[in-house]
Design an enzyme around this catalytic site. Structure first.
Site, PDB file in Angstrom:
ATOM      1  N   SER A   1      27.515  68.209 -46.523  1.00  0.00           N
ATOM      2  CA  SER A   1      28.802  68.706 -47.004  1.00  0.00           C
ATOM      3  C   SER A   1      29.782  67.543 -46.926  1.00  0.00           C
ATOM      4  O   SER A   1      29.501  66.549 -46.238  1.00  0.00           O
ATOM      5  CB  SER A   1      29.270  69.824 -46.059  1.00  0.00           C
ATOM      6  OG  SER A   1      30.653  70.096 -46.214  1.00  0.00           O
TER       7      SER A   1
ATOM      8  N   TYR B   1      30.490  73.248 -37.473  1.00  0.00           N
ATOM      9  CA  TYR B   1      29.974  72.896 -38.803  1.00  0.00           C
ATOM     10  C   TYR B   1      30.079  71.389 -39.030  1.00  0.00           C
ATOM     11  O   TYR B   1      29.122  70.746 -39.484  1.00  0.00           O
ATOM     12  CB  TYR B   1      30.781  73.678 -39.838  1.00  0.00           C
ATOM     13  CG  TYR B   1      30.277  73.604 -41.254  1.00  0.00           C
ATOM     14  CD1 TYR B   1      29.258  74.446 -41.697  1.00  0.00           C
ATOM     15  CD2 TYR B   1      30.846  72.729 -42.174  1.00  0.00           C
ATOM     16  CE1 TYR B   1      28.813  74.413 -43.010  1.00  0.00           C
ATOM     17  CE2 TYR B   1      30.407  72.692 -43.491  1.00  0.00           C
ATOM     18  CZ  TYR B   1      29.399  73.537 -43.909  1.00  0.00           C
ATOM     19  OH  TYR B   1      28.965  73.491 -45.216  1.00  0.00           O
TER      20      TYR B   1
HETATM   21  P1  NAD Z   1      24.818  81.039 -49.111  1.00  0.00           P
HETATM   22  O1  NAD Z   1      25.339  81.857 -47.963  1.00  0.00           O
HETATM   23  O2  NAD Z   1      25.053  81.515 -50.511  1.00  0.00           O
HETATM   24  O3  NAD Z   1      23.253  80.826 -48.938  1.00  0.00           O
HETATM   25  C1  NAD Z   1      22.683  80.522 -47.693  1.00  0.00           C
HETATM   26  C2  NAD Z   1      21.193  80.718 -47.767  1.00  0.00           C
HETATM   27  O4  NAD Z   1      20.648  80.489 -46.457  1.00  0.00           O
HETATM   28  C3  NAD Z   1      20.789  82.144 -48.167  1.00  0.00           C
HETATM   29  O5  NAD Z   1      19.656  82.104 -48.993  1.00  0.00           O
HETATM   30  C4  NAD Z   1      20.441  82.783 -46.821  1.00  0.00           C
HETATM   31  O6  NAD Z   1      19.516  83.839 -46.941  1.00  0.00           O
HETATM   32  C5  NAD Z   1      19.822  81.591 -46.113  1.00  0.00           C
HETATM   33  N1  NAD Z   1      19.788  81.764 -44.665  1.00  0.00           N
HETATM   34  C6  NAD Z   1      20.807  82.091 -43.832  1.00  0.00           C
HETATM   35  N2  NAD Z   1      20.334  82.187 -42.560  1.00  0.00           N
HETATM   36  C7  NAD Z   1      19.000  81.904 -42.608  1.00  0.00           C
HETATM   37  C8  NAD Z   1      17.958  81.853 -41.641  1.00  0.00           C
HETATM   38  N3  NAD Z   1      18.204  82.111 -40.346  1.00  0.00           N
HETATM   39  N4  NAD Z   1      16.707  81.541 -42.054  1.00  0.00           N
HETATM   40  C9  NAD Z   1      16.450  81.297 -43.369  1.00  0.00           C
HETATM   41  N5  NAD Z   1      17.400  81.326 -44.318  1.00  0.00           N
HETATM   42  C10 NAD Z   1      18.655  81.631 -43.945  1.00  0.00           C
HETATM   43  O7  NAD Z   1      25.396  79.560 -48.866  1.00  0.00           O
HETATM   44  P2  NAD Z   1      25.705  78.377 -49.894  1.00  0.00           P
HETATM   45  O8  NAD Z   1      27.165  78.379 -50.124  1.00  0.00           O
HETATM   46  O9  NAD Z   1      24.781  78.427 -51.047  1.00  0.00           O
HETATM   47  O10 NAD Z   1      25.367  77.103 -48.980  1.00  0.00           O
HETATM   48  C11 NAD Z   1      24.134  76.412 -49.003  1.00  0.00           C
HETATM   49  C12 NAD Z   1      24.272  75.097 -48.239  1.00  0.00           C
HETATM   50  O11 NAD Z   1      25.271  74.282 -48.839  1.00  0.00           O
HETATM   51  C13 NAD Z   1      24.664  75.262 -46.764  1.00  0.00           C
HETATM   52  O12 NAD Z   1      23.975  74.332 -45.973  1.00  0.00           O
HETATM   53  C14 NAD Z   1      26.163  74.964 -46.781  1.00  0.00           C
HETATM   54  O13 NAD Z   1      26.612  74.495 -45.543  1.00  0.00           O
HETATM   55  C15 NAD Z   1      26.208  73.893 -47.856  1.00  0.00           C
HETATM   56  N6  NAD Z   1      27.542  73.754 -48.475  1.00  0.00           N
HETATM   57  C16 NAD Z   1      28.142  74.801 -49.146  1.00  0.00           C
HETATM   58  C17 NAD Z   1      29.388  74.620 -49.730  1.00  0.00           C
HETATM   59  C18 NAD Z   1      30.097  75.728 -50.506  1.00  0.00           C
HETATM   60  O14 NAD Z   1      31.255  75.539 -50.915  1.00  0.00           O
HETATM   61  N7  NAD Z   1      29.462  76.868 -50.760  1.00  0.00           N
HETATM   62  C19 NAD Z   1      30.029  73.382 -49.614  1.00  0.00           C
HETATM   63  C20 NAD Z   1      29.399  72.348 -48.928  1.00  0.00           C
HETATM   64  C21 NAD Z   1      28.151  72.545 -48.372  1.00  0.00           C
END
Ligand code: NAD
Length: 274
Positions: free
Chosen positions: A156, A169
């Site tokens: 991130s 985080y």
């Molecule tokens: P999201 O909540 O839409 O998806 C998260 C995924 O992780 C889901 O498929 C969920 O089922 C899975 N998950 C959660 N706990 C789990 C566990 N214990 N075991 C297996 N799977 C598990 O999140 P997102 O927004 O798509 O984020 C994905 C990644 O990108 C993360 O690492 C997040 O930190 C990073 N990120 C997101 C953003 C944003 O703006 N959305 C920005 C920067 C980084």
């Protein structure tokens, strides 16, 4: 070490046919966008994540139909180190190999330090950092032996800079970039690359929900929430899309990216350029 893939001319090497990819947390959001991008370029993909089984099966089936590649689902809960490792070893047992590993699963919790709950701190370290180590360990061994591999960790902008109230985080994502660099160094002579992708705010259903809630709570419009609250630090004033992240990760998996390793690539509309 000189595999046939390594000798492919770069211009002909954008496809991922015959590659097997594991994408953690790919039942929704960014992970699903990445899984889709890899599958559409010809890769077989193992989906992983939590959620309603019928919905996951519908997603799996739709992706298999669109891409025409082998798409399976593994329900490992990555908070358990043995299950995280099994996600990879079961993939190797089923497909004979693992070529691409994308560590994407992650959670967030926002709180001032004084009141940050112990369990939230631990869960964030375990899922956002340690789980990546536990999937990388068996995958790295197999990739090194095969002489080819791609490991991509979803960090991130918070792996590069901090924001208040996101102590767990920010710490975990900085750690993930450190892990990325170490894996890159250990894999550099074996055809195994490892990179971190560092998104700013990404358009996911999760964010859509936040907009409505924040607009209501602050009594401001949807547009004001986007510009002055969510995208205050993102100069482009637009969200990153899951398709953009999918395209970058797919490129990192091609032959054209074989010299790119140990990097942390911001995809943040200029956030970290300030
Ligand atoms: P999201 O909540 O839409 O998806 C998260 C995924 O992780 C889901 O498929 C969920 O089922 C899975 N998950 C959660 N706990 C789990 C566990 N214990 N075991 C297996 N799977 C598990 O999140 P997102 O927004 O798509 O984020 C994905 C990644 O990108 C993360 O690492 C997040 O930190 C990073 N990120 C997101 C953003 C944003 O703006 N959305 C920005 C920067 C980084």
């Amino acid at each position: 070490m000189n595999t046939a893939q390594e000798q492919l001319p770069i211009g002909q090497s954008g496809r991922l046919n015959g590659r097997t990819a594991v994408v953690t947390g790919s039942t929704s959001g960014i992970g699903l966008g990445i899984a889709r991008a890899l599958a559409m370029l010809g890769a077989d993909v193992v989906l992983n994540g939590l959620g309603n089984r019928a919905e996951i099966e519908a997603t799996r089936d739709e992706l298999a139909q669109s891409a025409g590649t082998r798409i399976t689902y593994h329900g490992a809960n990555l908070l358990d180190a043995r299950e995280a490792a099994a996600l990879v070893t079961d993939t190797i047992a089923a497909f004979g190999k693992v070529d691409i590993l994308v560590n994407n699963a992650g959670v967030q919790f926002v709180s001032p330090i004084e009141s940050f709950p112990d369990d939230k701190w631990r869960t964030i370290q375990e899922l956002n950092l340690s789980a990546s180590f536990f999937t990388i360990r068996p995958a790295f061994a197999a990739m090194k032996e095969a002489g080819w591999g791609r490991i991509i960790n979803l960090a991130s902008v918070h792996g590069l800079i901090a924001s208040p109230f996101k102590s767990a985080y920010v710490a975990a994502k900085h750690g993930l970039i450190g892990l990325t660099k170490t894996v890159a160094l250990e894999g550099a002579q074996y055809g195994v690359t490892c990179n971190a992708v560092c998104p700013g705010y990404v358009w996911t259903p999760l964010v859509e929900g936040q907009i409505a809630d924040t607009a209501k709570a602050r009594g401001i419009s949807r547009e004001e929430v986007i510009e002055t609250v969510l995208l205050a630090a993102q100069p482009s004033k637009r969200f990153v899309t899951v398709e953009e992240l999918g395209a970058l990760v797919a490129f990192l998996c091609t032959e054209g990216a074989r010299s790119i390793t140990g990097t942390a690539i911001p995809v943040d509309g200029g956030w970290t350029g300030q």
